[in-house]
Design a protein around this motif. Structure first.
Motif, PDB file in Angstrom:
ATOM      1  N   LYS A  81       0.670  -1.305   0.040  1.00 43.15           N
ATOM      2  CA  LYS A  81      -0.466   0.016   0.565  1.00 43.15           C
ATOM      3  C   LYS A  81       1.212   1.430   0.387  1.00 43.15           C
ATOM      4  CE  LYS A  81      -4.001   2.143   2.121  1.00 43.15           C
ATOM      5  NZ  LYS A  81      -4.555   1.833   3.627  1.00 43.15           N
ATOM      6  N   MET A 121       1.988   2.041  -3.323  1.00 35.52           N
ATOM      7  CA  MET A 121       1.337   2.829  -4.415  1.00 35.52           C
ATOM      8  C   MET A 121       1.157   4.380  -4.268  1.00 35.52           C
ATOM      9  SD  MET A 121      -0.098  -0.351  -5.366  1.00 35.52           S
ATOM     10  CE  MET A 121      -1.075   0.697  -6.601  1.00 35.52           C
ATOM     11  N   GLU A 170      -3.122  10.248  -4.438  1.00 43.55           N
ATOM     12  CA  GLU A 170      -3.818  10.977  -5.376  1.00 43.55           C
ATOM     13  C   GLU A 170      -3.115  12.163  -5.566  1.00 43.55           C
ATOM     14  OE1 GLU A 170      -6.296  10.494  -7.289  1.00 43.55           O
ATOM     15  OE2 GLU A 170      -6.228   8.443  -6.281  1.00 43.55           O
ATOM     16  N   SER A 209      -6.131   4.980 -13.059  1.00 43.47           N
ATOM     17  CA  SER A 209      -5.452   3.632 -12.926  1.00 43.47           C
ATOM     18  C   SER A 209      -4.803   3.515 -11.039  1.00 43.47           C
ATOM     19  CB  SER A 209      -4.700   2.481 -13.226  1.00 43.47           C
ATOM     20  OG  SER A 209      -5.069   2.233 -14.723  1.00 43.47           O
ATOM     21  N   LYS A 210      -4.904   1.996 -10.302  1.00 43.54           N
ATOM     22  CA  LYS A 210      -4.071   2.146  -9.324  1.00 43.54           C
ATOM     23  C   LYS A 210      -2.733   1.521  -9.869  1.00 43.54           C
ATOM     24  CE  LYS A 210      -7.518   0.680  -5.842  1.00 43.54           C
ATOM     25  NZ  LYS A 210      -8.045  -0.278  -4.440  1.00 43.54           N
TER      26      LYS A 210
END
Length: 153
Positions: free
Chosen positions: A6, A9, A12, A88-89
């Motif tokens: 996580k 990633m 935002e 997209s992630k």
């Protein structure tokens, strides 16, 4: 999702930074046209295409017609990549790779437009002239330095 995955990633905020960078005025500085990219299921080589066209002495009518088609395909792929970057992630690594590809595609579009309108050759000649002048100036400064230091009489 494990905590370490996580943490890897893209956030935002990072996503917005990358997208904003794509739309910045001089985003293309230092970006390379991709050597290989998949467009509509086909392996394409935008770098080779730009290189071949820029090194032609004159463009044929077919070359000029094809440039518009190339730009259209590359623009479509660029929009696809930008949408993926926006929605997209992605890991940070994947996001950066996608950003680089997208920026490179935008650079390819700019280069093709310059080739088509003839400004690419003018810019190349201007670069060569500037480079030559700077080399001469550098040599003169070096010789003056050697004279001032007593190394050269």
């Amino acid at each position: 999702m494990p905590e370490s995955a996580k943490d890897n990633m893209i956030s935002e905020w990072e996503r917005k930074q990358l997208l904003a960078a794509l739309h910045a005025r001089l985003f293309w500085v230092g970006e390379e046209v991709p050597y290989s990219v998949e467009i509509k299921g086909e392996k394409c080589k935008p770098h080779d295409l730009v290189w071949d066209l820029i090194n032609k002495d004159t463009l044929s009518d077919d070359d000029v017609r094809h440039i518009d088609t190339y730009i259209s395909y590359i623009r479509e792929k660029e929009k696809e990549d930008e949408l993926k970057l926006a929605t997209s992630k992605l890991t940070r690594k994947d996001a950066k790779a996608l950003f680089n590809e997208t920026a490179g595609l935008l650079r390819a579009i700019m280069d093709l437009r310059e080739i088509e309108d003839g400004t690419a050759k003018e810019k190349e000649q201007e670069f060569r002239d500037t480079f030559s002048r700077e080399r001469v100036d550098e040599a003169r400064r070096w010789l003056q330095f050697l004279k001032d230091s007593g190394t050269l009489e």
